[in-house]
Write a protein that holds these residues in place. Structure first.
Motif, PDB file in Angstrom:
ATOM      1  N   TYR A  39     -66.219   4.718 -80.803  1.00 51.57           N
ATOM      2  CA  TYR A  39     -64.777   4.916 -80.716  1.00 51.57           C
ATOM      3  C   TYR A  39     -64.383   6.327 -81.162  1.00 51.57           C
ATOM      4  O   TYR A  39     -63.547   6.520 -82.031  1.00 51.57           O
ATOM      5  CB  TYR A  39     -64.033   3.855 -81.539  1.00 51.57           C
ATOM      6  N   ALA A  40     -65.046   7.320 -80.534  1.00 51.93           N
ATOM      7  CA  ALA A  40     -64.803   8.724 -80.856  1.00 51.93           C
ATOM      8  C   ALA A  40     -63.520   9.188 -80.182  1.00 51.93           C
ATOM      9  O   ALA A  40     -63.524   9.980 -79.238  1.00 51.93           O
ATOM     10  CB  ALA A  40     -65.986   9.581 -80.427  1.00 51.93           C
ATOM     11  N   MET A  41     -62.412   8.670 -80.673  1.00 50.84           N
ATOM     12  CA  MET A  41     -61.121   9.003 -80.101  1.00 50.84           C
ATOM     13  C   MET A  41     -60.046   8.781 -81.149  1.00 50.84           C
ATOM     14  O   MET A  41     -60.229   8.009 -82.088  1.00 50.84           O
ATOM     15  CB  MET A  41     -60.852   8.134 -78.863  1.00 50.84           C
ATOM     16  N   ASP A  42     -58.958   9.479 -80.974  1.00 53.32           N
ATOM     17  CA  ASP A  42     -57.811   9.332 -81.867  1.00 53.32           C
ATOM     18  C   ASP A  42     -56.784   8.412 -81.227  1.00 53.32           C
ATOM     19  O   ASP A  42     -56.367   8.635 -80.086  1.00 53.32           O
ATOM     20  CB  ASP A  42     -57.168  10.693 -82.139  1.00 53.32           C
ATOM     21  N   GLU A  43     -56.375   7.379 -81.946  1.00 54.41           N
ATOM     22  CA  GLU A  43     -55.332   6.479 -81.473  1.00 54.41           C
ATOM     23  C   GLU A  43     -54.071   6.718 -82.293  1.00 54.41           C
ATOM     24  O   GLU A  43     -54.135   6.893 -83.506  1.00 54.41           O
ATOM     25  CB  GLU A  43     -55.761   5.016 -81.610  1.00 54.41           C
ATOM     26  N   GLN A  44     -52.943   6.716 -81.613  1.00 55.52           N
ATOM     27  CA  GLN A  44     -51.658   6.883 -82.275  1.00 55.52           C
ATOM     28  C   GLN A  44     -50.711   5.783 -81.825  1.00 55.52           C
ATOM     29  O   GLN A  44     -50.922   5.139 -80.797  1.00 55.52           O
ATOM     30  CB  GLN A  44     -51.033   8.241 -81.914  1.00 55.52           C
ATOM     31  N   ARG A  45     -49.687   5.571 -82.614  1.00 57.61           N
ATOM     32  CA  ARG A  45     -48.593   4.697 -82.214  1.00 57.61           C
ATOM     33  C   ARG A  45     -47.408   5.577 -81.851  1.00 57.61           C
ATOM     34  O   ARG A  45     -47.002   6.439 -82.636  1.00 57.61           O
ATOM     35  CB  ARG A  45     -48.222   3.747 -83.355  1.00 57.61           C
ATOM     36  N   VAL A  46     -46.878   5.392 -80.645  1.00 61.44           N
ATOM     37  CA  VAL A  46     -45.751   6.216 -80.192  1.00 61.44           C
ATOM     38  C   VAL A  46     -44.664   5.326 -79.608  1.00 61.44           C
ATOM     39  O   VAL A  46     -44.913   4.175 -79.229  1.00 61.44           O
ATOM     40  CB  VAL A  46     -46.212   7.234 -79.118  1.00 61.44           C
ATOM     41  N   SER A  47     -43.461   5.863 -79.531  1.00 56.61           N
ATOM     42  CA  SER A  47     -42.347   5.185 -78.875  1.00 56.61           C
ATOM     43  C   SER A  47     -41.995   5.960 -77.615  1.00 56.61           C
ATOM     44  O   SER A  47     -41.730   7.163 -77.667  1.00 56.61           O
ATOM     45  CB  SER A  47     -41.129   5.124 -79.803  1.00 56.61           C
ATOM     46  N   ILE A  48     -42.012   5.278 -76.489  1.00 56.35           N
ATOM     47  CA  ILE A  48     -41.684   5.893 -75.207  1.00 56.35           C
ATOM     48  C   ILE A  48     -40.344   5.314 -74.767  1.00 56.35           C
ATOM     49  O   ILE A  48     -40.228   4.119 -74.485  1.00 56.35           O
ATOM     50  CB  ILE A  48     -42.766   5.593 -74.155  1.00 56.35           C
ATOM     51  N   ARG A  49     -39.328   6.160 -74.727  1.00 52.50           N
ATOM     52  CA  ARG A  49     -37.973   5.691 -74.404  1.00 52.50           C
ATOM     53  C   ARG A  49     -37.588   6.095 -72.995  1.00 52.50           C
ATOM     54  O   ARG A  49     -37.845   7.219 -72.563  1.00 52.50           O
ATOM     55  CB  ARG A  49     -36.967   6.252 -75.414  1.00 52.50           C
ATOM     56  N   TYR A  50     -36.986   5.142 -72.274  1.00 54.55           N
ATOM     57  CA  TYR A  50     -36.527   5.419 -70.916  1.00 54.55           C
ATOM     58  C   TYR A  50     -35.445   4.419 -70.547  1.00 54.55           C
ATOM     59  O   TYR A  50     -35.554   3.236 -70.839  1.00 54.55           O
ATOM     60  CB  TYR A  50     -37.697   5.312 -69.921  1.00 54.55           C
ATOM     61  N   GLY A  51     -34.377   4.890 -69.946  1.00 53.75           N
ATOM     62  CA  GLY A  51     -33.331   4.019 -69.419  1.00 53.75           C
ATOM     63  C   GLY A  51     -32.841   2.936 -70.362  1.00 53.75           C
ATOM     64  O   GLY A  51     -32.580   1.812 -69.935  1.00 53.75           O
ATOM     65  N   GLY A  52     -32.729   3.236 -71.642  1.00 53.72           N
ATOM     66  CA  GLY A  52     -32.282   2.244 -72.596  1.00 53.72           C
ATOM     67  C   GLY A  52     -33.359   1.303 -73.084  1.00 53.72           C
ATOM     68  O   GLY A  52     -33.074   0.385 -73.849  1.00 53.72           O
ATOM     69  N   HIS A  53     -34.607   1.515 -72.650  1.00 60.04           N
ATOM     70  CA  HIS A  53     -35.730   0.680 -73.069  1.00 60.04           C
ATOM     71  C   HIS A  53     -36.677   1.488 -73.950  1.00 60.04           C
ATOM     72  O   HIS A  53     -36.659   2.721 -73.942  1.00 60.04           O
ATOM     73  CB  HIS A  53     -36.500   0.155 -71.857  1.00 60.04           C
ATOM     74  N   THR A  54     -37.499   0.770 -74.691  1.00 62.16           N
ATOM     75  CA  THR A  54     -38.503   1.418 -75.538  1.00 62.16           C
ATOM     76  C   THR A  54     -39.845   0.718 -75.362  1.00 62.16           C
ATOM     77  O   THR A  54     -39.931  -0.507 -75.449  1.00 62.16           O
ATOM     78  CB  THR A  54     -38.107   1.368 -77.021  1.00 62.16           C
ATOM     79  N   LEU A  55     -40.871   1.506 -75.108  1.00 61.22           N
ATOM     80  CA  LEU A  55     -42.238   0.991 -75.045  1.00 61.22           C
ATOM     81  C   LEU A  55     -42.963   1.380 -76.325  1.00 61.22           C
ATOM     82  O   LEU A  55     -42.911   2.538 -76.743  1.00 61.22           O
ATOM     83  CB  LEU A  55     -42.993   1.574 -73.852  1.00 61.22           C
ATOM     84  N   ASN A  56     -43.632   0.418 -76.941  1.00 60.90           N
ATOM     85  CA  ASN A  56     -44.484   0.718 -78.088  1.00 60.90           C
ATOM     86  C   ASN A  56     -45.872   1.045 -77.561  1.00 60.90           C
ATOM     87  O   ASN A  56     -46.651   0.158 -77.226  1.00 60.90           O
ATOM     88  CB  ASN A  56     -44.547  -0.483 -79.042  1.00 60.90           C
ATOM     89  N   GLY A  57     -46.140   2.335 -77.447  1.00 61.52           N
ATOM     90  CA  GLY A  57     -47.352   2.788 -76.786  1.00 61.52           C
ATOM     91  C   GLY A  57     -48.470   3.170 -77.733  1.00 61.52           C
ATOM     92  O   GLY A  57     -48.249   3.434 -78.914  1.00 61.52           O
ATOM     93  N   VAL A  58     -49.685   3.195 -77.187  1.00 62.31           N
ATOM     94  CA  VAL A  58     -50.875   3.640 -77.915  1.00 62.31           C
ATOM     95  C   VAL A  58     -51.668   4.572 -77.013  1.00 62.31           C
ATOM     96  O   VAL A  58     -52.376   4.116 -76.107  1.00 62.31           O
ATOM     97  CB  VAL A  58     -51.768   2.466 -78.350  1.00 62.31           C
ATOM     98  N   PRO A  59     -51.568   5.897 -77.221  1.00 63.90           N
ATOM     99  CA  PRO A  59     -52.470   6.807 -76.528  1.00 63.90           C
ATOM    100  C   PRO A  59     -53.765   6.967 -77.331  1.00 63.90           C
ATOM    101  O   PRO A  59     -53.727   7.048 -78.558  1.00 63.90           O
ATOM    102  CB  PRO A  59     -51.678   8.128 -76.497  1.00 63.90           C
ATOM    103  N   ALA A  60     -54.891   6.971 -76.628  1.00 67.69           N
ATOM    104  CA  ALA A  60     -56.200   7.175 -77.254  1.00 67.69           C
ATOM    105  C   ALA A  60     -56.794   8.451 -76.664  1.00 67.69           C
ATOM    106  O   ALA A  60     -57.114   8.507 -75.473  1.00 67.69           O
ATOM    107  CB  ALA A  60     -57.113   5.982 -76.996  1.00 67.69           C
ATOM    108  N   THR A  61     -56.930   9.473 -77.493  1.00 64.16           N
ATOM    109  CA  THR A  61     -57.349  10.800 -77.036  1.00 64.16           C
ATOM    110  C   THR A  61     -58.767  11.111 -77.502  1.00 64.16           C
ATOM    111  O   THR A  61     -59.104  10.880 -78.663  1.00 64.16           O
ATOM    112  CB  THR A  61     -56.391  11.875 -77.585  1.00 64.16           C
ATOM    113  N   PRO A  62     -59.618  11.624 -76.618  1.00 63.12           N
ATOM    114  CA  PRO A  62     -61.005  11.931 -76.995  1.00 63.12           C
ATOM    115  C   PRO A  62     -61.095  12.968 -78.113  1.00 63.12           C
ATOM    116  O   PRO A  62     -60.306  13.913 -78.165  1.00 63.12           O
ATOM    117  CB  PRO A  62     -61.612  12.494 -75.703  1.00 63.12           C
ATOM    118  N   LYS A  63     -62.071  12.782 -78.993  1.00 63.87           N
ATOM    119  CA  LYS A  63     -62.370  13.778 -80.023  1.00 63.87           C
ATOM    120  C   LYS A  63     -63.493  14.685 -79.519  1.00 63.87           C
ATOM    121  O   LYS A  63     -64.619  14.631 -80.005  1.00 63.87           O
ATOM    122  CB  LYS A  63     -62.822  13.097 -81.308  1.00 63.87           C
TER     123      LYS A  63
END
Length: 271
Positions: A39-63
């Motif tokens: 699991y050589a990657m960085d995971e974050q918790r982000v909020s993606i907002r659009y049109g009055g909605h919010t997605l609780n997202g997780v991007p996983a970026t390679p190290k």
């Protein structure tokens, strides 16, 4: 009495050595798993907002030291799925990372504390949120906007084409995608009955129940009518779930296949 003590001591020693051996083997297996899935990657918790909605997202970026990466956006199948699919996505995210790609997923509405209710979403709604997630990712300096693609399974088969029509993507990976729920559902129902060695009577009863459900959907029956037709046994169906299935049926673009309890294509059981 002395001769009786020796076998007990030998038995104790054997038990201890057996336990030690088991622990060593278990540690070795854990080491293998960790080596195979670093699991050589960085995971974050982000909020993606659009049109009055919010997605609780997780991007996983390679190290891997690179400044920019391609991206695989995950579109879930049916069911209350969280961003990692109960960690089931992580091995794939790691494979993506090794190939120089980041991954992006999110909790379905109403899952893991995310706002909303996934049972209130149409396939167009799901396509809108995926397109919004891609737009959010394209704005990030660490994502190569020319190398963004989609991965989706089961119910995502109805969502992926809609997303690709809304925004430019480089590739689409469809895993066992849903296409026609009536054909797929009936095939699956009969295959399960055959695998179980079901009698002719049980098979006919299951088909009759399936046909009843189809007729109820065709005439837009209420949830109460569905429960009554099933003899008072909803078999896990809820009012929200029935409304969700009705929306898919009315859409006609989706013709959902039989749902898995967790990630299969959406539709009534045994359709």
């Amino acid at each position: 009495m002395y001769p009786k003590i020796q076998p007990r001591r030998r038995g104790l020693r054997m038990a201890v050595w057996s336990l030690v051996t088991a622990l060593v083997v278990a540690a070795g297996l854990v080491g293998v798993v960790l080596w195979q899935n670093s699991y050589a990657m960085d995971e974050q918790r982000v909020s993606i907002r659009y049109g009055g909605h919010t997605l609780n997202g997780v991007p996983a970026t390679p190290k891997d030291g690179r400044k920019r990466h391609g991206l695989v956006v995950y579109v879930h199948g049916d069911g209350p799925v969280d961003a990692t699919h109960d960690d089931g996505y992580r091995p794939m995210w790691e494979a993506n990372a090794k190939a120089g790609y980041a991954s992006l997923s999110w909790d379905k509405p109403g899952v893991a504390g995310a706002p909303g209710n996934w049972l209130g979403q149409s396939m167009d709604d799901r396509a809108d949120e995926a397109a919004a997630a891609i737009a959010w990712a394209r704005a990030r300096p660490d994502i190569d906007g020319d190398r963004i693609g989609l991965w989706g399974a089961s119910q995502a088969g109805w969502v992926l084409p809609k997303v690709a029509a809304k925004t430019s993507v480089s590739f689409v990976i469809a895993v066992s995608p849903a296409i026609n729920w009536l054909q797929q559902g009936r095939y699956n129902l009969l295959a399960e009955l055959r695998a179980d060695g079901a009698s002719a009577g049980r098979t006919n009863a299951a088909i009759a129940k399936s046909d009843t459900t189809r007729r109820l959907l065709e005439r837009h029956a209420t949830f109460e009518e569905y429960v009554k037709a099933m003899g008072g046994d909803a078999d896990g169906m809820t009012a929200d779930r029935w409304g969700f299935i009705q929306e898919l049926h009315r859409g006609r673009h989706a013709r959902p296949s039989r749902p898995a309890r967790r990630t299969g294509a959406a539709g009534p059981r045994g359709s």
